[in-house]
Design a protein around this motif. Structure first.
Motif: not given
Length: 186
Positions: A76-97
């Motif tokens: 569960r913690e790993l899945r949460q960390a992956l979701r968090k990382q995906e969210t952060e990556t998506a946010i970073n991509e959005r901000e970069e764009f």
């Protein structure tokens, strides 16, 4: 004397036979007692070993449950960390764009300001054409700002579709801006 001797022998044999029977009975009693003791001992040992095996099985089950619970928690913690990382990556991509588009917009504004300064030095009919082209460029910049604002307001679920629309519109704006800027520079 012979009769007394015979009676004595018969007496001794009877006493010996009774002693043998008594000893046999005692031995049988002792053997039965030993058998019962051994049976009780084996039963106690079997019960003890059975109880120990049950304890070991219970400990094994508890250990297995603990390990599985820890694995579930880690998963569960790993899945949460992956979701968090995906969210952060998506946010970073959005901000970069968004930042890339904002930088392009600022560059266009700078170019328009430079063209306005150039247009101030020109007189006559050319000045009217340059002013019209500058006005068209300012309209294009306003369209770009509107697209950027639309991109800033979009939610996570519609991001991909809006991003594609903005990218295609932005490419069209870039082409139009470059064409208009090229006409003015000529």
């Amino acid at each position: 004397l012979l009769i007394v001797l015979l009676a004595y022998v018969v007496y001794l044999r009877s006493v010996a036979k009774m002693d043998v029977e008594r000893y046999t009975k005692e031995m049988k009693t002792q053997r039965d007692l030993i058998d019962k003791t051994e049976t009780a001992h084996f039963t106690d040992q079997r019960e003890y070993l059975g109880e120990e095996l049950r304890k070991i099985a219970n400990r094994d089950n508890e250990f297995r449950k603990d390990v599985l619970a820890k694995f579930d928690k880690l998963e569960r913690e790993l899945r949460q960390a992956l979701r968090k990382q995906e969210t952060e990556t998506a946010i970073n991509e959005r901000e970069e764009f968004k930042q890339k588009l904002s930088m392009q917009l600022e560059e266009w504004k700078t170019e328009v300001n430079a063209l306005k300064i150039k247009a101030a030095d020109v007189e006559g009919e050319a000045k009217g054409e340059i002013d019209q082209q500058v006005h068209e460029l300012e309209v294009k910049i306003e369209e770009a700002e509107a697209k950027l604002a639309e991109l800033a307001e979009v939610g996570e679920d519609a991001w991909d579709s809006v991003k594609k629309r903005v990218e295609s519109s932005w490419d069209a704006l870039r082409t139009a801006f470059n064409d208009a800027a090229a006409k003015i520079k000529d």
